[in-house]
Design a protein around this motif. Structure first.
Motif, PDB file in Angstrom:
ATOM      1  N   ALA A  50      -0.666   1.016  12.989  1.00  0.00           N
ATOM      2  CA  ALA A  50      -1.106   1.688  11.763  1.00  0.00           C
ATOM      3  C   ALA A  50      -0.308   1.139  10.585  1.00  0.00           C
ATOM      4  O   ALA A  50       0.864   0.796  10.728  1.00  0.00           O
ATOM      5  CB  ALA A  50      -0.888   3.189  11.876  1.00  0.00           C
ATOM      6  N   THR A  51      -0.960   1.035   9.437  1.00  0.00           N
ATOM      7  CA  THR A  51      -0.276   0.573   8.233  1.00  0.00           C
ATOM      8  C   THR A  51      -0.692   1.419   7.039  1.00  0.00           C
ATOM      9  O   THR A  51      -1.774   2.009   7.032  1.00  0.00           O
ATOM     10  CB  THR A  51      -0.596  -0.900   7.881  1.00  0.00           C
ATOM     11  N   ALA A  52       0.163   1.439   6.050  1.00  0.00           N
ATOM     12  CA  ALA A  52      -0.147   2.103   4.782  1.00  0.00           C
ATOM     13  C   ALA A  52       0.712   1.452   3.709  1.00  0.00           C
ATOM     14  O   ALA A  52       1.858   1.086   3.971  1.00  0.00           O
ATOM     15  CB  ALA A  52       0.136   3.595   4.854  1.00  0.00           C
ATOM     16  N   SER A  53       0.155   1.281   2.524  1.00  0.00           N
ATOM     17  CA  SER A  53       0.937   0.723   1.422  1.00  0.00           C
ATOM     18  C   SER A  53       0.345   1.137   0.094  1.00  0.00           C
ATOM     19  O   SER A  53      -0.819   1.533   0.013  1.00  0.00           O
ATOM     20  CB  SER A  53       0.990  -0.802   1.507  1.00  0.00           C
ATOM     21  N   THR A  54       1.152   1.025  -0.936  1.00  0.00           N
ATOM     22  CA  THR A  54       0.681   1.356  -2.277  1.00  0.00           C
ATOM     23  C   THR A  54      -0.181   0.238  -2.845  1.00  0.00           C
ATOM     24  O   THR A  54      -0.746   0.391  -3.922  1.00  0.00           O
ATOM     25  CB  THR A  54       1.864   1.626  -3.219  1.00  0.00           C
ATOM     26  N   ALA A  55      -0.323  -0.864  -2.133  1.00  0.00           N
ATOM     27  CA  ALA A  55      -1.181  -1.957  -2.582  1.00  0.00           C
ATOM     28  C   ALA A  55      -2.646  -1.735  -2.198  1.00  0.00           C
ATOM     29  O   ALA A  55      -3.524  -2.432  -2.687  1.00  0.00           O
ATOM     30  CB  ALA A  55      -0.693  -3.286  -2.009  1.00  0.00           C
ATOM     31  N   GLU A  56      -2.914  -0.739  -1.333  1.00  0.00           N
ATOM     32  CA  GLU A  56      -4.289  -0.427  -0.945  1.00  0.00           C
ATOM     33  C   GLU A  56      -5.038   0.159  -2.143  1.00  0.00           C
ATOM     34  O   GLU A  56      -4.475   0.938  -2.906  1.00  0.00           O
ATOM     35  CB  GLU A  56      -4.304   0.577   0.208  1.00  0.00           C
ATOM     36  N   VAL A  57      -6.295  -0.202  -2.278  1.00  0.00           N
ATOM     37  CA  VAL A  57      -7.080   0.168  -3.459  1.00  0.00           C
ATOM     38  C   VAL A  57      -7.181   1.681  -3.633  1.00  0.00           C
ATOM     39  O   VAL A  57      -6.934   2.205  -4.721  1.00  0.00           O
ATOM     40  CB  VAL A  57      -8.494  -0.460  -3.388  1.00  0.00           C
ATOM     41  N   GLU A  58      -7.529   2.406  -2.535  1.00  0.00           N
ATOM     42  CA  GLU A  58      -7.692   3.858  -2.704  1.00  0.00           C
ATOM     43  C   GLU A  58      -6.389   4.552  -3.034  1.00  0.00           C
ATOM     44  O   GLU A  58      -6.366   5.497  -3.819  1.00  0.00           O
ATOM     45  CB  GLU A  58      -8.374   4.536  -1.551  1.00  0.00           C
ATOM     46  N   VAL A  59      -5.281   4.069  -2.475  1.00  0.00           N
ATOM     47  CA  VAL A  59      -3.969   4.657  -2.774  1.00  0.00           C
ATOM     48  C   VAL A  59      -3.588   4.362  -4.223  1.00  0.00           C
ATOM     49  O   VAL A  59      -3.096   5.230  -4.940  1.00  0.00           O
ATOM     50  CB  VAL A  59      -2.888   4.112  -1.811  1.00  0.00           C
ATOM     51  N   ARG A  60      -3.828   3.123  -4.642  1.00  0.00           N
ATOM     52  CA  ARG A  60      -3.483   2.734  -6.014  1.00  0.00           C
ATOM     53  C   ARG A  60      -4.245   3.575  -7.027  1.00  0.00           C
ATOM     54  O   ARG A  60      -3.687   4.027  -8.027  1.00  0.00           O
ATOM     55  CB  ARG A  60      -3.805   1.248  -6.215  1.00  0.00           C
ATOM     56  N   GLY A  65      -1.802   3.694 -10.300  1.00  0.00           N
ATOM     57  CA  GLY A  65      -1.141   2.403 -10.449  1.00  0.00           C
ATOM     58  C   GLY A  65       0.364   2.424 -10.298  1.00  0.00           C
ATOM     59  O   GLY A  65       1.013   1.396 -10.325  1.00  0.00           O
ATOM     60  N   LYS A  66       0.954   3.599 -10.147  1.00  0.00           N
ATOM     61  CA  LYS A  66       2.414   3.698 -10.011  1.00  0.00           C
ATOM     62  C   LYS A  66       2.785   3.683  -8.524  1.00  0.00           C
ATOM     63  O   LYS A  66       2.771   4.709  -7.862  1.00  0.00           O
ATOM     64  CB  LYS A  66       2.922   4.994 -10.646  1.00  0.00           C
ATOM     65  N   GLY A  67       3.140   2.503  -8.009  1.00  0.00           N
ATOM     66  CA  GLY A  67       3.437   2.379  -6.592  1.00  0.00           C
ATOM     67  C   GLY A  67       4.902   2.257  -6.289  1.00  0.00           C
ATOM     68  O   GLY A  67       5.287   2.048  -5.148  1.00  0.00           O
ATOM     69  N   SER A  68       5.749   2.359  -7.304  1.00  0.00           N
ATOM     70  CA  SER A  68       7.173   2.115  -7.074  1.00  0.00           C
ATOM     71  C   SER A  68       8.029   3.334  -7.414  1.00  0.00           C
ATOM     72  O   SER A  68       9.095   3.216  -7.970  1.00  0.00           O
ATOM     73  CB  SER A  68       7.624   0.924  -7.918  1.00  0.00           C
ATOM     74  N   ASN A  69       7.516   4.525  -7.066  1.00  0.00           N
ATOM     75  CA  ASN A  69       8.316   5.721  -7.305  1.00  0.00           C
ATOM     76  C   ASN A  69       8.343   6.605  -6.059  1.00  0.00           C
ATOM     77  O   ASN A  69       7.669   6.328  -5.072  1.00  0.00           O
ATOM     78  CB  ASN A  69       7.823   6.486  -8.536  1.00  0.00           C
TER      79      ASN A  69
END
Length: 119
Positions: A50-60, A65-69
């Protein structure tokens, strides 16, 4: 003299050796200036479960657009825990990849625990 990145990777190597002896799935975290990435990797074959990241479109889009907090890290921890539980993984070893257990890394771990993952 080791660079900052080499020091972090040296710390990460020690953790991965210890986790490998346990034979459980590991939750890895990678933190950059713009994003935070997390994966659950199986303990036996090294397969990504499983993976997850703030670079994914739905998460972003959800984060604006704030993925570094810290709020973004909490969202990723919760999302990853839900995905991992869906594929049948509920116990993991936390691999912080040499990053300090503080700030975004700690927020991700705490959110994953609250969502049901056991470390």
């Amino acid at each position: 003299m080791l660079t900052k990145k080499e020091q972090r990777l040296r710390r990460a190597r020690q953790t991965r050796i210890r986790i490998a002896t346990q034979g459980v799935a590991r939750l890895t975290v990678n933190r950059t200036n713009l994003h935070i990435y997390a994966s659950v990797i199986s303990g036996d074959g090294g397969k990504v479960l499983a993976t997850a990241s703030t670079a994914e479109v739905e998460v972003r889009n959800a984060l604006g657009g704030k993925g570094s907090n810290v709020a973004a890290a909490q969202a990723i921890g919760k999302r990853l825990a839900e995905k991992a539980i869906a594929v049948g993984v509920d116990k993991v070893a936390f691999d912080r990849s040499g990053f300090a257990y503080h700030g975004r890394v700690k927020a991700l771990a705490d959110a994953a625990r609250e969502a049901g993952l056991q470390f």
